[in-house]
Design an enzyme around this catalytic site. Structure first.
Site, PDB file in Angstrom:
ATOM      1  N   LYS A 217       6.129   8.542  -2.931  1.00 33.91           N
ATOM      2  CA  LYS A 217       6.824   7.267  -3.072  1.00 33.91           C
ATOM      3  C   LYS A 217       8.023   7.464  -3.989  1.00 33.91           C
ATOM      4  CE  LYS A 217       2.975   4.095  -2.271  1.00 33.91           C
ATOM      5  NZ  LYS A 217       2.349   2.827  -2.719  1.00 33.91           N
TER       6      LYS A 217
ATOM      7  N   ASP B 112      -2.575  -7.212  -3.179  1.00 33.96           N
ATOM      8  CA  ASP B 112      -1.850  -7.237  -1.900  1.00 33.96           C
ATOM      9  C   ASP B 112      -2.840  -6.870  -0.795  1.00 33.96           C
ATOM     10  OD1 ASP B 112       0.151  -7.483  -0.048  1.00 33.96           O
ATOM     11  OD2 ASP B 112       1.131  -5.579  -0.529  1.00 33.96           O
TER      12      ASP B 112
ATOM     13  N   ASN C 166      -3.101  -2.147   4.005  1.00 38.08           N
ATOM     14  CA  ASN C 166      -3.479  -1.553   2.720  1.00 38.08           C
ATOM     15  C   ASN C 166      -4.967  -1.259   2.596  1.00 38.08           C
ATOM     16  OD1 ASN C 166      -0.807  -1.788   1.985  1.00 38.08           O
ATOM     17  ND2 ASN C 166      -1.102  -3.749   0.961  1.00 38.08           N
TER      18      ASN C 166
ATOM     19  N   ASP D 102      -1.650   0.915  -2.043  1.00 38.52           N
ATOM     20  CA  ASP D 102      -0.608  -0.029  -2.466  1.00 38.52           C
ATOM     21  C   ASP D 102      -1.153  -1.033  -3.480  1.00 38.52           C
ATOM     22  OD1 ASP D 102       1.319   1.188  -0.984  1.00 38.52           O
ATOM     23  OD2 ASP D 102       1.269  -0.217   0.682  1.00 38.52           O
TER      24      ASP D 102
END
Length: 273
Positions: free
Chosen positions: A51, A195, A200, A213
Site C-alpha cells: 500500500k 469498514d 474487506n 482494510d
C-alpha cells in the site's frame, strides 16, 4: 500488470531490495484511498500487498497500529514492512488466503451460495465484536469521528458526486448538520472493524479466514459495522435481493431488535469518509 522496473522506481531503497524480483499488479477493488498492489515472488509463489499513500493521510498508520494490536486476536494480515519516505508512506502486508465476500462466486451464483456468504459475514462480525477491548489503545468514539468529519467538510475533501443516490444534490455541510442534530444518545461500544464491507472480509470454505482494510478499526458503536455490512449487501446484490440477505445477516448476527435509525445514521456518516 505493471512491470517490476516501473514500480520499483518510486519505492525507497529498502523496499526495492525486498521486492526487486517480485511482480506487481495493481489492485482496483474496494474504495481505499491508497494505491494498492499485489506483489508476488516468481520463485516461491509467495504473495503480499503493498500500500502506498501520502504521508499526510493517517489511514495507513492507523491500519498499521490496528494490525499490530490484533495479532493473535483476529485473523488479520501481518505487517511485513512500514516506512515513510519524504511525502509518501509505504506498508507491505501478508496475503490472507481465501476469496473476498464480494467475489462473483458468492454474488452471481445460486441463492444458497449468497445466503452462505451472508451467514459467514454475520459470524465474522460476531468474531470481531467479541474481541476483548480492556487494553485496546484504538478508540473511535462518535464525538471524535464527527470532529474528523467536520474537518474533512471544512477542508473540502468530500466528493459530493460520489454520494449514495439518496443523497445526491445535498451539500457535505448539510449532511454534517443532520449527523450532529440526530446523534444517537447511547453508544453500544465493542471492538469494530470500521469498514465492514464485503470486499474487506475474506472467506475460505465455510469459515472467515481474515479481515483486511482496518484503517478505521477501534472501539466504537457496534452499529458502525452493522450499518456498513447492510449497505454493502444492498450495493453488491441489488436493493431488493441485498435487503433480503441483510435481514438474514442481522438474524444470524443475533440482534433481538434492530435499530434501523442507527443503521441509517452510520450509513449517512460514512458519506463523509
Amino acid at each position: 500488470m505493471e512491470s517490476t522496473k516501473e514500480m520499483l522506481a518510486f519505492l525507497p531503497q529498502d523496499l526495492q531490495e525486498m521486492l526487486g524480483a517480485w511482480r506487481f499488479e495493481a489492485n482496483t477493488i474496494g474504495c481505499s484511498s491508497s494505491h494498492v498492489y499485489r506483489v508476488s515472488s516468481p520463485a516461491s509463489g509467495e504473495a503480499a500487498y503493498l500500500k502506498v499513500q501520502p504521508a499526510t493521510e493517517d489511514d495507513m498508520r492507523s491500519e498499521r497500529d490496528a494490525l499490530l494490536w490484533l495479532q493473535g486476536r483476529l485473523p488479520v494480515p501481518r505487517v511485513l514492512h512500514y516506512s515513510q519516505d519524504g511525502e509518501m508512506q509505504y506498508m507491505l502486508i501478508s496475503e490472507v488466503q481465501g476469496l473476498m465476500a464480494a467475489d462473483e462466486q458468492f454474488l452471481a451464483s445460486d441463492l444458497q451460495s449468497a445466503q452462505r456468504m451472508a451467514r459467514l459475514l454475520a459470524r465474522g462480525l460476531k468474531m470481531v465484536h467479541s474481541v476483548d477491548v480492556t487494553d485496546c489503545p484504538l478508540r473511535r468514539p462518535l464525538g471524535l469521528v464527527l470532529a474528523e468529519a467536520q474537518m474533512r467538510v471544512e477542508l473540502g475533501l468530500i466528493d459530493t458526486d460520489d454520494l449514495q443516490p439518496e443523497n445526491r444534490g445535498r451539500s457535505a455541510q448539510n449532511i454534517l448538520e443532520q449527523l450532529i442534530n440526530t446523534r444517537p444518545p447511547v453508544d453500544d461500544l465493542v471492538f469494530t472493524h470500521g469498514d465492514y464491507c464485503l470486499p474487506n472480509i475474506i472467506l475460505q470454505g465455510d469459515a472467515v479466514s481474515g479481515f483486511v482494510d482496518l484503517g478505521r478499526a477501534g472501539v466504537a458503536d457496534r452499529y458502525v459495522d452493522i450499518a456498513l455490512a447492510v449497505r454493502s449487501l444492498r450495493y453488491n446484490l441489488g436493493l431488493e435481493y441485498g435487503t433480503e440477505l441483510a435481514w438474514l445477516f442481522l438474524k444470524e448476527y443475533g440482534l433481538e431488535q434492530v435499530d434501523e435509525a442507527k443503521i441509517s445514521y452510520y450509513i449517512l456518516l460514512d458519506e463523509l469518509f
